[in-house]
Design a protein around this motif. Structure first.
Motif, PDB file in Angstrom:
ATOM      1  N   ASP A   2       0.941  -1.282  -0.062  1.00  0.00           N
ATOM      2  CA  ASP A   2      -0.034  -0.162  -0.272  1.00  0.00           C
ATOM      3  C   ASP A   2       1.177   0.857   0.245  1.00  0.00           C
ATOM      4  OD1 ASP A   2      -1.510   1.881   0.384  1.00  0.00           O
ATOM      5  OD2 ASP A   2      -3.271   1.132   2.487  1.00  0.00           O
ATOM      6  N   THR A   4       0.567   4.516  -0.713  1.00  0.00           N
ATOM      7  CA  THR A   4       0.036   5.672   0.753  1.00  0.00           C
ATOM      8  C   THR A   4       0.086   5.342   1.450  1.00  0.00           C
ATOM      9  OG1 THR A   4      -2.010   5.637  -1.272  1.00  0.00           O
ATOM     10  CG2 THR A   4      -2.387   7.072   1.036  1.00  0.00           C
ATOM     11  N   ALA A   5       0.502   4.447   1.965  1.00  0.00           N
ATOM     12  CA  ALA A   5      -0.079   4.107   3.789  1.00  0.00           C
ATOM     13  C   ALA A   5       1.635   4.063   3.782  1.00  0.00           C
ATOM     14  CB  ALA A   5      -0.536   2.554   4.118  1.00  0.00           C
TER      15      ALA A   5
END
Length: 191
Positions: A2, A4-5
């Protein structure tokens, strides 16, 4: 992975105030942009080195992490208290202590900075290694994280440079506030 994370985690941890960022701001304030950049280069190289060490020695670190964390908390807190004291007692009419604005001190600070050590210990095994095990991918992750850290440090240099006149006008108050923030970082290290 992920992304974005991963990016949010990296940006939040590196851009938020911590011992290194506060020292960078203080260095701009007391010594100027050139000395702050010198400190920043040392901090960035050590930051990248810590990421490399984390990636290479991840399995070994997991086994001994409780001992490392306790030692880093003790050393890091004392170092932060020492820096806070140096800022507090800084006399605006005299030259400040030189070691707080050098490449070497920027480099060494990272190894005693619990925020940086814990970040480098957690970011590689949390985001990179579960998804990528090939050396080129791990290397790219280390490079990306190091660049994010460098951008965070440079942001603090720019902030200090932009507001230098204001900071110098209120030098004693600014030094006291930064000393309090560093001492608070040292205390929060135990929370």
């Amino acid at each position: 992975m992920d992304f974005t994370a991963f990016l949010l985690y990296c940006v939040i941890v590196t851009f938020t105030p911590g011992p290194t960022n506060i020292v960078i701001l203080s260095t701009v304030h007391n010594k100027g942009t050139k000395k702050a950049l010198e400190y920043t280069y040392g901090a960035t190289i050590a930051f990248g080195l810590l990421l490399v060490l984390s990636a290479m020695l991840n399995s070994m670190l997991i086994e001994v992490i409780p001992k490392i964390i306790i030692g880093m908390q003790i050393l890091g807190s004392f170092y932060m208290f020492y820096l806070a004291y140096q800022l507090y007692k800084a006399d605006s009419s005299k030259e400040n202590v030189e070691h707080s604005a050098s490449f070497k001190s920027g480099f060494l600070m990272q190894f005693l900075n619990p925020k940086v050590v814990l970040f480098t210990i957690t970011v590689i095994p949390s985001f990179i290694l579960p998804n990528y095990t090939q050396l080129p991918a791990i290397t790219m992750g280390v490079i990306v994280i190091t660049i994010i850290g460098f951008l965070a440090f440079i942001t603090w240099v720019l902030f200090g440079t932009i507001f230098k006149r204001f900071l110098q006008r209120h030098k004693k108050i600014v030094n006291i506030l930064m000393a309090i923030f560093l001492a608070y970082s040292g205390i929060m290290n135990w929370m």
